[in-house]
Design a protein around this motif. Structure first.
Motif, PDB file in Angstrom:
ATOM      1  N   HIS A  19       0.876  -1.172   0.000  1.00 52.45           N
ATOM      2  CA  HIS A  19       0.000   0.000   0.000  1.00 52.45           C
ATOM      3  C   HIS A  19       0.913   1.220   0.000  1.00 52.45           C
ATOM      4  O   HIS A  19       1.670   1.433   0.936  1.00 52.45           O
ATOM      5  CB  HIS A  19      -0.918   0.013   1.227  1.00 52.45           C
ATOM      6  CG  HIS A  19      -1.945   1.112   1.170  1.00 52.45           C
ATOM      7  ND1 HIS A  19      -3.144   0.980   0.522  1.00 52.45           N
ATOM      8  CD2 HIS A  19      -1.925   2.377   1.658  1.00 52.45           C
ATOM      9  CE1 HIS A  19      -3.843   2.109   0.631  1.00 52.45           C
ATOM     10  NE2 HIS A  19      -3.112   2.971   1.315  1.00 52.45           N
ATOM     11  N   ALA A  20       0.867   2.003  -1.060  1.00 55.09           N
ATOM     12  CA  ALA A  20       1.830   3.097  -1.236  1.00 55.09           C
ATOM     13  C   ALA A  20       1.198   4.476  -1.236  1.00 55.09           C
ATOM     14  O   ALA A  20       1.884   5.464  -1.471  1.00 55.09           O
ATOM     15  CB  ALA A  20       2.601   2.898  -2.538  1.00 55.09           C
ATOM     16  N   THR A  21      -0.095   4.561  -0.968  1.00 54.96           N
ATOM     17  CA  THR A  21      -0.760   5.870  -1.048  1.00 54.96           C
ATOM     18  C   THR A  21      -1.578   6.150   0.216  1.00 54.96           C
ATOM     19  O   THR A  21      -2.806   6.246   0.160  1.00 54.96           O
ATOM     20  CB  THR A  21      -1.674   5.939  -2.279  1.00 54.96           C
ATOM     21  OG1 THR A  21      -2.607   4.836  -2.223  1.00 54.96           O
ATOM     22  CG2 THR A  21      -0.869   5.849  -3.553  1.00 54.96           C
ATOM     23  N   PRO A  22      -0.921   6.277   1.362  1.00 50.52           N
ATOM     24  CA  PRO A  22      -1.662   6.639   2.567  1.00 50.52           C
ATOM     25  C   PRO A  22      -2.223   8.046   2.451  1.00 50.52           C
ATOM     26  O   PRO A  22      -1.730   8.868   1.678  1.00 50.52           O
ATOM     27  CB  PRO A  22      -0.609   6.545   3.670  1.00 50.52           C
ATOM     28  CG  PRO A  22       0.689   6.786   2.972  1.00 50.52           C
ATOM     29  CD  PRO A  22       0.526   6.169   1.614  1.00 50.52           C
ATOM     30  N   SER A  23      -3.249   8.329   3.224  1.00 50.91           N
ATOM     31  CA  SER A  23      -3.853   9.659   3.210  1.00 50.91           C
ATOM     32  C   SER A  23      -2.924  10.674   3.865  1.00 50.91           C
ATOM     33  O   SER A  23      -1.948  10.318   4.543  1.00 50.91           O
ATOM     34  CB  SER A  23      -5.184   9.638   3.959  1.00 50.91           C
ATOM     35  OG  SER A  23      -4.960   9.403   5.349  1.00 50.91           O
ATOM     36  N   ALA A  24      -3.241  11.939   3.671  1.00 54.38           N
ATOM     37  CA  ALA A  24      -2.447  13.003   4.295  1.00 54.38           C
ATOM     38  C   ALA A  24      -2.515  12.904   5.812  1.00 54.38           C
ATOM     39  O   ALA A  24      -1.528  13.158   6.514  1.00 54.38           O
ATOM     40  CB  ALA A  24      -2.940  14.367   3.823  1.00 54.38           C
ATOM     41  N   GLN A  25      -3.680  12.514   6.349  1.00 51.69           N
ATOM     42  CA  GLN A  25      -3.832  12.394   7.800  1.00 51.69           C
ATOM     43  C   GLN A  25      -2.942  11.285   8.358  1.00 51.69           C
ATOM     44  O   GLN A  25      -2.268  11.456   9.382  1.00 51.69           O
ATOM     45  CB  GLN A  25      -5.295  12.114   8.160  1.00 51.69           C
ATOM     46  CG  GLN A  25      -6.245  13.268   7.906  1.00 51.69           C
ATOM     47  CD  GLN A  25      -6.640  13.390   6.435  1.00 51.69           C
ATOM     48  OE1 GLN A  25      -6.297  12.560   5.603  1.00 51.69           O
ATOM     49  NE2 GLN A  25      -7.386  14.446   6.119  1.00 51.69           N
ATOM     50  N   VAL A  26      -2.912  10.138   7.667  1.00 56.54           N
ATOM     51  CA  VAL A  26      -2.069   9.027   8.110  1.00 56.54           C
ATOM     52  C   VAL A  26      -0.595   9.394   7.978  1.00 56.54           C
ATOM     53  O   VAL A  26       0.218   9.106   8.862  1.00 56.54           O
ATOM     54  CB  VAL A  26      -2.382   7.756   7.294  1.00 56.54           C
ATOM     55  CG1 VAL A  26      -1.329   6.677   7.550  1.00 56.54           C
ATOM     56  CG2 VAL A  26      -3.763   7.225   7.656  1.00 56.54           C
ATOM     57  N   THR A  27      -0.238  10.041   6.884  1.00 56.95           N
ATOM     58  CA  THR A  27       1.156  10.434   6.675  1.00 56.95           C
ATOM     59  C   THR A  27       1.622  11.398   7.758  1.00 56.95           C
ATOM     60  O   THR A  27       2.739  11.279   8.281  1.00 56.95           O
ATOM     61  CB  THR A  27       1.321  11.076   5.287  1.00 56.95           C
ATOM     62  OG1 THR A  27       0.847  10.163   4.289  1.00 56.95           O
ATOM     63  CG2 THR A  27       2.770  11.413   5.005  1.00 56.95           C
ATOM     64  N   ALA A  28       0.769  12.346   8.121  1.00 57.85           N
ATOM     65  CA  ALA A  28       1.118  13.292   9.192  1.00 57.85           C
ATOM     66  C   ALA A  28       1.281  12.562  10.517  1.00 57.85           C
ATOM     67  O   ALA A  28       2.197  12.867  11.298  1.00 57.85           O
ATOM     68  CB  ALA A  28       0.049  14.368   9.300  1.00 57.85           C
ATOM     69  N   ALA A  29       0.415  11.590  10.783  1.00 59.69           N
ATOM     70  CA  ALA A  29       0.495  10.835  12.027  1.00 59.69           C
ATOM     71  C   ALA A  29       1.780  10.012  12.076  1.00 59.69           C
ATOM     72  O   ALA A  29       2.439   9.908  13.125  1.00 59.69           O
ATOM     73  CB  ALA A  29      -0.722   9.922  12.170  1.00 59.69           C
ATOM     74  N   LEU A  30       2.160   9.415  10.957  1.00 63.88           N
ATOM     75  CA  LEU A  30       3.409   8.656  10.907  1.00 63.88           C
ATOM     76  C   LEU A  30       4.614   9.566  11.138  1.00 63.88           C
ATOM     77  O   LEU A  30       5.553   9.205  11.851  1.00 63.88           O
ATOM     78  CB  LEU A  30       3.526   7.959   9.552  1.00 63.88           C
ATOM     79  CG  LEU A  30       2.597   6.771   9.312  1.00 63.88           C
ATOM     80  CD1 LEU A  30       2.640   6.356   7.843  1.00 63.88           C
ATOM     81  CD2 LEU A  30       2.980   5.597  10.207  1.00 63.88           C
ATOM     82  N   ALA A  31       4.592  10.749  10.529  1.00 66.12           N
ATOM     83  CA  ALA A  31       5.707  11.688  10.686  1.00 66.12           C
ATOM     84  C   ALA A  31       5.865  12.100  12.144  1.00 66.12           C
ATOM     85  O   ALA A  31       6.984  12.189  12.664  1.00 66.12           O
ATOM     86  CB  ALA A  31       5.490  12.909   9.805  1.00 66.12           C
ATOM     87  N   ARG A  32       4.741  12.338  12.832  1.00 66.69           N
ATOM     88  CA  ARG A  32       4.811  12.706  14.250  1.00 66.69           C
ATOM     89  C   ARG A  32       5.312  11.535  15.086  1.00 66.69           C
ATOM     90  O   ARG A  32       6.162  11.708  15.962  1.00 66.69           O
ATOM     91  CB  ARG A  32       3.433  13.158  14.751  1.00 66.69           C
ATOM     92  CG  ARG A  32       2.994  14.516  14.225  1.00 66.69           C
ATOM     93  CD  ARG A  32       1.773  15.016  14.988  1.00 66.69           C
ATOM     94  NE  ARG A  32       0.625  14.118  14.806  1.00 66.69           N
ATOM     95  CZ  ARG A  32      -0.278  14.250  13.841  1.00 66.69           C
ATOM     96  NH1 ARG A  32      -0.163  15.232  12.957  1.00 66.69           N
ATOM     97  NH2 ARG A  32      -1.286  13.408  13.748  1.00 66.69           N
ATOM     98  N   ALA A  33       4.797  10.351  14.823  1.00 68.15           N
ATOM     99  CA  ALA A  33       5.187   9.180  15.605  1.00 68.15           C
ATOM    100  C   ALA A  33       6.667   8.854  15.432  1.00 68.15           C
ATOM    101  O   ALA A  33       7.343   8.423  16.379  1.00 68.15           O
ATOM    102  CB  ALA A  33       4.333   7.975  15.210  1.00 68.15           C
ATOM    103  N   LEU A  34       7.173   9.065  14.232  1.00 63.48           N
ATOM    104  CA  LEU A  34       8.572   8.752  13.929  1.00 63.48           C
ATOM    105  C   LEU A  34       9.512   9.895  14.263  1.00 63.48           C
ATOM    106  O   LEU A  34      10.728   9.776  14.065  1.00 63.48           O
ATOM    107  CB  LEU A  34       8.700   8.393  12.446  1.00 63.48           C
ATOM    108  CG  LEU A  34       8.004   7.090  12.027  1.00 63.48           C
ATOM    109  CD1 LEU A  34       7.914   6.997  10.508  1.00 63.48           C
ATOM    110  CD2 LEU A  34       8.739   5.892  12.600  1.00 63.48           C
ATOM    111  N   GLN A  35       8.965  11.028  14.733  1.00 64.04           N
ATOM    112  CA  GLN A  35       9.753  12.182  15.153  1.00 64.04           C
ATOM    113  C   GLN A  35      10.676  12.664  14.021  1.00 64.04           C
ATOM    114  O   GLN A  35      11.862  12.904  14.203  1.00 64.04           O
ATOM    115  CB  GLN A  35      10.562  11.848  16.404  1.00 64.04           C
ATOM    116  CG  GLN A  35       9.707  11.392  17.582  1.00 64.04           C
ATOM    117  CD  GLN A  35      10.517  11.017  18.800  1.00 64.04           C
ATOM    118  OE1 GLN A  35      11.692  11.359  18.926  1.00 64.04           O
ATOM    119  NE2 GLN A  35       9.883  10.302  19.725  1.00 64.04           N
TER     120      GLN A  35
END
Length: 277
Positions: free
Chosen positions: A51-67
């Motif tokens: 799955h290569a097209t996460p939503s903007a909301q999921v991408t933002a959440a991943l960026a925060r979680a991964l610092q």
């Protein structure tokens, strides 16, 4: 990238208990899923490329979680096929790596402008060639304001006459460059204020702004009427520095010409001392 990034985040810094049975030093998939508010299966599918097209909301959440840093966050957005989130205010910061490069330019006249064409750095040769900008209030050290003077205002970035040999092209490219900057910094009050001032104060700017062109200012050829050496023909080349949209401007004379000799004489003429913003 997700595997690499979660491997460097410790459970402690993420606010998770470390425990004694962990076989990895970073975050587990379960940890990342919990922090980002998504399922473990979804994390697995992302990491395996299923799955290569996460939503903007999921991408933002991943960026925060991964610092992630801003640059890493933007890279994650692009990997997901998304436009990175817009920046806030135009930055006047010059990173250490760029400063090292600037300090090693030798006798070249060089300056750095922010995304809104605000002068933020110059070297000794720049000051000797055009006059020391430090005597001008910092808010007025702006190339766009000099290009489109309001109410007959005199240029602020040069102390003696400088003629552009391609003025119409320069005007159009500066305006299109500013429009591009509004896409990178849509929330910048400083940039918005500059465009308001230029639109109301310069009919020429307003005309070009209405065209909607988007581009960048890359080069020009100028004649500097230097008081110590007489006219000097210089090439003006503009380089962009990454996502911050800083512009590195370098003025040089053609090798082996009288202009090159004059440029060297201007650098040692003592007309202007070195100065930096």
């Amino acid at each position: 990238m997700l595997r690499t990034w979660r491997g460097r985040v410790s459970p402690d810094t993420a606010g998770l208990p470390g425990g004694h049975r962990r076989r990895v030093t970073g975050l587990r998939r379960e940890d990342l899923a919990e922090l980002a508010g998504i399922s473990v299966d979804y994390v697995v599918r992302l990491e395996q490329g299923r799955h290569a097209t996460p939503s903007a909301q999921v991408t933002a959440a991943l960026a925060r979680a991964l610092q992630l840093t801003d640059a890493e966050r933007d890279h994650l957005y692009r990997l997901a096929g998304l436009a990175p989130p817009p920046g806030g205010e135009v930055s006047d910061h010059i990173p250490p790596g760029l400063r090292r490069v600037l300090d090693r330019l030798g006798d070249s006249a060089a300056a750095v402008f922010a995304a809104d064409w605000q002068l933020i750095w110059w070297n000794r040769c720049w000051a000797a060639l055009l006059g020391d900008p430090s005597s001008t209030p910092s808010a007025l050290r702006n190339f766009a304001r000099d290009t489109f003077p309001a109410d007959g205002a005199a240029p602020r970035l040069s102390h003696w006459p400088v003629t552009s040999l391609g003025r119409p092209e320069v005007e159009a490219s500066v305006v299109s460059d500013l429009r591009r900057a509004t896409g990178r910094f849509p929330d910048s009050e400083r940039l918005a204020g500059l465009i308001r001032d230029l639109t109301t104060g310069s009919p020429r700017f307003a005309e070009l702004w209405a065209s909607g062109a988007v581009g960048a200012h890359r080069e020009d050829h100028k004649i500097v009427q230097h008081p110590a050496t007489g006219p000097i023909a210089v090439d003006c080349d503009v380089l962009s520095d990454g996502d911050a949209e800083r512009k590195i401007v370098v003025l040089t004379a053609a090798p082996g010409t009288e202009d090159e000799t004059k440029l060297r004489l201007a650098a040692v003429s003592g007309v202007s001392p070195s100065a930096r913003a």
